[in-house]
Design an enzyme around this catalytic site. Structure first.
Site, mmCIF file in Angstrom:
data_model
loop_
_atom_site.group_PDB
_atom_site.id
_atom_site.type_symbol
_atom_site.label_atom_id
_atom_site.label_comp_id
_atom_site.label_asym_id
_atom_site.label_seq_id
_atom_site.Cartn_x
_atom_site.Cartn_y
_atom_site.Cartn_z
ATOM 1 N N CYS A 92 -37.738 -59.498 82.353
ATOM 2 C CA CYS A 92 -37.196 -58.414 83.167
ATOM 3 C C CYS A 92 -36.723 -58.918 84.522
ATOM 4 O O CYS A 92 -37.111 -59.995 84.975
ATOM 5 C CB CYS A 92 -38.216 -57.280 83.342
ATOM 6 S SG CYS A 92 -39.410 -57.489 84.684
ATOM 7 N N CYS A 127 -42.093 -62.712 80.619
ATOM 8 C CA CYS A 127 -41.304 -61.479 80.667
ATOM 9 C C CYS A 127 -39.899 -61.765 81.153
ATOM 10 O O CYS A 127 -39.711 -62.515 82.122
ATOM 11 C CB CYS A 127 -41.990 -60.468 81.592
ATOM 12 S SG CYS A 127 -41.114 -58.901 81.728
ATOM 13 N N CYS A 146 -39.552 -60.000 86.982
ATOM 14 C CA CYS A 146 -40.204 -61.281 86.701
ATOM 15 C C CYS A 146 -39.245 -62.448 86.837
ATOM 16 O O CYS A 146 -39.652 -63.565 87.116
ATOM 17 C CB CYS A 146 -40.849 -61.253 85.316
ATOM 18 S SG CYS A 146 -42.231 -60.086 85.245
ATOM 19 N N HIS A 167 -40.873 -53.160 85.949
ATOM 20 C CA HIS A 167 -41.512 -54.155 85.082
ATOM 21 C C HIS A 167 -42.383 -53.492 84.018
ATOM 22 O O HIS A 167 -42.332 -53.854 82.845
ATOM 23 C CB HIS A 167 -42.354 -55.140 85.889
ATOM 24 C CG HIS A 167 -43.309 -55.910 85.033
ATOM 25 N ND1 HIS A 167 -42.936 -56.990 84.239
ATOM 26 C CD2 HIS A 167 -44.625 -55.695 84.748
ATOM 27 C CE1 HIS A 167 -43.963 -57.418 83.543
ATOM 28 N NE2 HIS A 167 -45.010 -56.662 83.831
ATOM 29 N N ASP A 212 -46.096 -41.226 74.200
ATOM 30 C CA ASP A 212 -45.649 -40.952 75.564
ATOM 31 C C ASP A 212 -46.849 -41.055 76.490
ATOM 32 O O ASP A 212 -47.967 -40.777 76.074
ATOM 33 C CB ASP A 212 -45.061 -39.542 75.691
ATOM 34 C CG ASP A 212 -46.141 -38.491 75.930
ATOM 35 O OD1 ASP A 212 -46.788 -38.069 74.956
ATOM 36 O OD2 ASP A 212 -46.383 -38.149 77.109
ATOM 37 N N ASP A 256 -41.811 -31.208 76.317
ATOM 38 C CA ASP A 256 -43.058 -30.644 75.814
ATOM 39 C C ASP A 256 -43.028 -29.136 76.062
ATOM 40 O O ASP A 256 -42.108 -28.615 76.672
ATOM 41 C CB ASP A 256 -44.261 -31.310 76.480
ATOM 42 C CG ASP A 256 -44.341 -30.993 77.960
ATOM 43 O OD1 ASP A 256 -45.340 -31.334 78.580
ATOM 44 O OD2 ASP A 256 -43.381 -30.406 78.500
#
Lengths: 255, 398
Positions: free
Chosen positions: B305, B303, B308, B333, B265, B91
């Site tokens: 991931c 989930c 999890c 996560h 974002d 940015d």
């Protein structure tokens, strides 16, 4: 001197591979859970609530293997926020931490945050200064934790005292440690390897006495405690020597 | 121009695309985690790759202070410095200065502020911002805009919008690497449709590689928020990426994607993780809550991931706010959740099942059918029928 140089328990096998000209020896540790054997001497990774402090569990395999497969766990960490009932329900350390190919060695103190508080220890239990305050741990309570956590190997509860205590207090610490050793053995769960705790402060005689007493019990290994509590670096070799002289073939010690 | 934007599928205003950047080919809609000081707090670049992160954001303000853009340039650019092989966006530094520094003063020259290092007055001009970003080397760089919070009203908004247009020309002139870095313009104008329209047309005239919708995500009401997004996406070119800055919540991302936005974002997923909150299909799961202490389910059973798959709510509960590992695991996560959301948005549009995805998403989040009115209004404009997820009006029950 008898030459037993290997030991078996249900979770652990240890054998000495080679001796130096002195007392040093190279060994190999087999744990059922670890895919490859671990060479000794070996350094344990320190953990906080079971997970290494410095690396997330999915990145653990990036460390050299199998040298980084032995983790030190302090059962006291779990007294903050997680009940033993819940840990049992989850299935113990391996299930709870998702680390199935790692071996856990449980020792109450962690040398950073959970430290023995010798002034508050009494005949009933060992006192520790912890992030959740001062805790008095009795052998029965400790064994409850070990039974829930189910580590591969675990040290019995000890009364660790700093180097500056009186001879009388030091002697008491050995008496208590041996008494708690027997209590812990009596309550030991199946599957874990018991490491008898050896203390004795800065006294060669007390160290030797403790080692001899522990050697009489049926344990799988020895945990040499009471170091890093005020003794000098120069004193340590002699103290360790006094312990290892009594035909102990498998030891692990902690600073 | 150093990018290609190829739309692969649509549903009304929503689109799924391939965004080809110098360092990576991205699939939009996508969420970009914020790596303030050259790192996403709690995750390694390996982990970011593993969870499917495509673009990360670096904050020019923070990096210019430490370790300085000159050092980053000397060491081969931010990609090399932080060992991130995929795409990067920086940015302008403007927002941080305005939001972090109390004594910031905005003039035609630029933003004057007190250096947090030694208190001396410092000036960030459009030229300086672009030069810093040229040194950092990101795939997408942002123009310095005159940012005004939407909760402010009055002539300041108009002044800021026109200044943003004057500054874009200075940014374009100062940009030394247009074939390696894409300069995006930022649409300002507060909540005023007339001002927004003028700004859009002014930026589009400059034929930039991509456009951002700025000045939102600052506390304005949701109804105003979606209308500004809807207006801007309708007016911005079809064939260029649209980036809604500072957004955010999964629900907001789904709505904005339905309205035709492509990139987002926000620090929210990682920041809320550090406070012990997990993102789940139902909304939020507060791991600090006492009820979690003996809950042996994973954070989200659906989930995939690492967290999890391996950890119970009870264990994470014992870590959060007390041990750094708790923040790390929750951040992992939450970012995985956002990456999965991005993948789901992209694939559902490509595969022609976007309305079903939206309904499913809303049903899980609002099982009682109490979908907020702003969402219903936005979906109507987006042409997505969500009547199956809305509870019937009381009068209809007679």
């Amino acid at each position: 001197m008898s030459s037993s140089n290997s030991i078996h328990s249900s979770a652990m096998k240890f054998a000495v591979k080679a001796w130096s000209n002195g007392r040093a020896r190279a060994g190999v540790l087999h744990l059922d859970c670890c895919p490859t054997p671990i060479d000794t001497p070996s350094l344990l990774l320190s953990t906080r609530k079971g997970l290494p402090l410095f690396i997330s569990p999915d990145l653990l395999p990036s460390l050299p293997s199998p040298d980084s497969h032995l983790l030190h766990v302090s059962p006291l960490h779990f007294l903050e926020g997680l009940s033993m009932t819940t840990i049992s329900k989850i299935g113990g350390l391996h299930q709870m931490l998702g680390l199935h190919e790692y071996g856990f060695a449980a020792v109450p103190r962690d040398s950073i945050q959970c430290l023995p508080e010798a002034n508050s220890t009494n005949k009933v239990g060992a006192s520790f200064e912890t992030p959740c305050g001062r805790l008095l741990i009795k052998p029965a309570e400790y064994m409850e934790m070990i039974s829930s956590l189910r580590p591969e190997l675990w040290a019995t509860l000890a009364d660790e005292v700093p180097a500056w205590v009186s001879d009388k207090r030091n002697k008491t610490s050995v008496d208590r440690t041996i008494k708690w050793l027997d209590e812990c053995i009596a309550l030991s769960p199946t599957g874990g390897a018991v490491f008898g705790a050896i203390v004795g402060g800065s006294s060669l005689e007390e160290r030797q006495r403790c080692a001899q007493e522990v050697a009489r019990r049926n344990v799988s290994g020895y945990w040499v405690g009471g170091f890093g509590l005020g003794e000098t670096m120069d004193e340590r070799p002699a103290l360790l020597n006094a312990v290892t002289v009594s035909n102990l073939t498998h030891i692990f010690w902690q600073k | 121009m150093a990018l290609r934007f190829e739309v692969l599928g649509r549903f009304n205003r929503a689109r799924a695309a391939h965004l080809t950047l110098p360092h990576f080919v991205c699939e939009t809609p996508l969420f970009m985690p914020v790596g303030t000081q050259g790192t996403i707090k709690g995750l390694t670049t390996n982990q970011l790759e593993e969870i499917g992160c495509q673009i990360i954001l670096g904050n020019t303000y923070h990096l210019a202070l430490r370790p300085t853009s000159e050092l980053i340039d000397e060491l081969g650019g931010l990609h090399k410095f932080m060992n991130w092989p995929r795409a990067m966006l920086t940015d302008s530094g403007g927002f941080q200065m305005v939001s972090l520094l109390h004594l910031a003063d905005i003039t035609e020259k630029g933003v004057t502020f007190q250096s947090p290092v030694d208190g001396k007055p410092m000036l960030l001009t459009p030229e300086e911002s672009i030069q810093i970003q040229n040194r950092i080397g990101a795939d997408i760089i942002m123009a310095l805009d005159d940012v005004v919070r939407t909760i402010i009203t009055g002539p300041r908004i108009e002044e800021a919008m026109y200044r943003t247009l004057r500054w874009i020309d200075r940014c374009i002139a100062a940009h030394k690497r247009p074939h390696e870095q894409n300069l995006f313009g930022i649409v300002q104008g507060g909540l005023d449709p007339v001002l927004r329209d003028i700004c859009v047309r002014g930026l589009v005239d400059r034929n930039l590689p991509g456009y951002a919708i700025g000045g939102l995500a600052g506390g304005e009401d949701k109804d105003s928020f979606w209308r500004v997004v809807a207006q801007c996406t309708a007016a911005l070119p079809e064939d260029k990426p649209r980036y809604v800055m500072g957004v955010g919540y999964p629900l907001d991302i789904v709505v904005c994607s339905a309205l035709g936005a492509d990139m987002y974002d926000c620090v929210y997923p990682t920041r809320t993780a550090r406070f012990g909150t997990a993102l789940v299909p139902e909304g939020l799961l507060k791991l600090k809550n006492r009820a979690m202490s003996d809950d042996t389910r994973p954070i989200d059973p659906a989930c995939a991931c690492m967290v999890c798959k391996n950890y119970t709510r009870a264990y994470i509960h014992s870590l959060v706010t007390k041990d750094a590992m708790g923040s790390q695991l929750l951040s992992y996560h939450n970012l995985y959740y956002m990456m999965q959301l991005s993948r789901n948005l992209h694939s559902s549009i490509v595969q022609g099942r976007f309305p079903e995805f939206v309904c499913n998403f809303l049903q899980k989040m609002f099982p009682k059918g109490d979908i907020p009115e702003w969402v219903c209004n936005a979906m109507e404009v987006a042409g997505i029928d969500i009547s199956s997820c809305c509870a019937p009006f009381p009068s209809a029950q007679d």
